[in-house]
Design a protein around this motif. Structure first.
Motif, PDB file in Angstrom:
ATOM      1  N   GLY A   3      31.745  47.474  39.056  1.00 32.43           N
ATOM      2  CA  GLY A   3      31.753  47.571  40.503  1.00 32.43           C
ATOM      3  C   GLY A   3      33.107  48.050  41.005  1.00 32.43           C
ATOM      4  O   GLY A   3      34.071  48.166  40.247  1.00 32.43           O
ATOM      5  N   GLU A   4      33.164  48.310  42.290  1.00 28.45           N
ATOM      6  CA  GLU A   4      34.423  48.719  42.909  1.00 28.45           C
ATOM      7  C   GLU A   4      35.376  47.539  43.047  1.00 28.45           C
ATOM      8  O   GLU A   4      36.593  47.699  43.094  1.00 28.45           O
ATOM      9  CB  GLU A   4      34.150  49.320  44.289  1.00 28.45           C
ATOM     10  N   THR A   5      34.800  46.335  43.096  1.00 29.22           N
ATOM     11  CA  THR A   5      35.582  45.134  43.358  1.00 29.22           C
ATOM     12  C   THR A   5      35.752  44.301  42.089  1.00 29.22           C
ATOM     13  O   THR A   5      34.790  44.067  41.358  1.00 29.22           O
ATOM     14  CB  THR A   5      34.886  44.271  44.426  1.00 29.22           C
ATOM     15  N   LEU A   6      36.961  43.842  41.861  1.00 24.40           N
ATOM     16  CA  LEU A   6      37.227  42.864  40.809  1.00 24.40           C
ATOM     17  C   LEU A   6      37.443  41.517  41.484  1.00 24.40           C
ATOM     18  O   LEU A   6      38.348  41.361  42.308  1.00 24.40           O
ATOM     19  CB  LEU A   6      38.463  43.242  39.996  1.00 24.40           C
ATOM     20  N   VAL A  99      45.611  49.724  38.249  1.00 23.54           N
ATOM     21  CA  VAL A  99      45.730  50.642  37.112  1.00 23.54           C
ATOM     22  C   VAL A  99      44.355  50.940  36.529  1.00 23.54           C
ATOM     23  O   VAL A  99      44.070  52.077  36.104  1.00 23.54           O
ATOM     24  CB  VAL A  99      46.674  50.055  36.038  1.00 23.54           C
ATOM     25  N   GLU A 100      43.485  49.937  36.511  1.00 32.15           N
ATOM     26  CA  GLU A 100      42.156  50.105  35.932  1.00 32.15           C
ATOM     27  C   GLU A 100      41.175  50.787  36.875  1.00 32.15           C
ATOM     28  O   GLU A 100      40.019  51.006  36.523  1.00 32.15           O
ATOM     29  CB  GLU A 100      41.617  48.743  35.492  1.00 32.15           C
ATOM     30  N   GLY A 101      41.617  51.114  38.086  1.00 31.19           N
ATOM     31  CA  GLY A 101      40.787  51.903  38.982  1.00 31.19           C
ATOM     32  C   GLY A 101      39.932  51.124  39.966  1.00 31.19           C
ATOM     33  O   GLY A 101      39.071  51.712  40.640  1.00 31.19           O
ATOM     34  N   TYR A 102      40.147  49.816  40.086  1.00 31.67           N
ATOM     35  CA  TYR A 102      39.402  49.052  41.084  1.00 31.67           C
ATOM     36  C   TYR A 102      39.922  49.372  42.480  1.00 31.67           C
ATOM     37  O   TYR A 102      41.130  49.486  42.697  1.00 31.67           O
ATOM     38  CB  TYR A 102      39.520  47.551  40.825  1.00 31.67           C
TER      39      TYR A 102
END
Length: 214
Positions: A3-6, A99-102
């Motif tokens: 998902g976009e959210t962590l 960094v991981e793109g979230y």
């Protein structure tokens, strides 16, 4: 499911958790109670993951028991240096998420008493745009849910009165926070009165005698 959210759940060493409950629980009971609340929180969040509410879930902890519990339920752990404050540990987790793109980071405490999935879903669905913050205060004006876009939109400021601290930090960054005083997210368990209320409203969830160190 990416998902976009962590969503991250920070969890300290259970042996150092819930010290304000010392008048009602011994150290072993406090540790077991902290773990009971942690398990309830992560199981609830896992049950909410679905295709139309896609988010990833991680635990932030440096404690081996917590890391093992997370692994057993298939949840990723972001390692925490025990020497760091909660805010510093979350700042590091936010940097990693970026960094991981979230695009968004949501912080949910491990000690919410009775979070309602509807309230959690409403919070996670909050529209922030590319730069924004959403906050849900606790009864004593701590921060019981925080959503940031991007993940490192602000430095975290947890501690007593953190809701007001987060408001101030956001305003310093030129952000106008969205405030969502969701009823079920206001209640965490920090005091003996909180514990007594929890035991009365949720019988069977916690039996101190059953968890007492023999």
């Amino acid at each position: 499911m990416r998902g976009e959210t962590l969503v991250i759940v920070p969890m300290k060493d259970p042996a150092r958790a819930k010290t304000r409950l010392a008048g009602a629980l011994d150290p072993f009971e406090r540790a077991r109670f902290a773990i009971t609340l942690f398990k309830r929180t992560i199981h609830l969040l896992q049950s909410m993951q679905r295709e139309d509410l896609a988010f990833d879930l991680a635990v932030v902890s440096g404690n081996e028991e917590i890391r093992t519990l997370a692994a057993q339920t298939g949840i990723r752990t972001i390692d925490e240096n025990p020497a760091l404050s909660l805010s510093d540990a979350l700042d590091q987790a936010a940097s990693l998420a970026s960094v991981e793109g979230y695009g968004r980071l949501c912080v949910i405490p491990a000690d919410l008493a009775a979070p309602d999935p509807i309230d959690l879903e409403k919070f996670l669905f909050t529209r922030l745009g590319t730069d924004g913050i959403a906050l849900s205060p606790s009864r004593d004006f701590g921060t019981n849910a925080l959503l940031a876009s991007p993940p490192n939109a602000i430095p975290f400021a947890y501690g007593p009165g953190s809701f007001h601290h987060h408001l101030a930090v956001a305003e310093e960054r030129g952000l106008t926070p969205i405030i969502l005083p969701l009823e079920s997210l206001k209640w965490d368990i920090d005091t003996t009165d909180d514990l007594a209320e929890f035991a009365a409203k949720h019988p069977g969830v916690w039996d101190g005698a059953a968890h007492r160190n023999p």
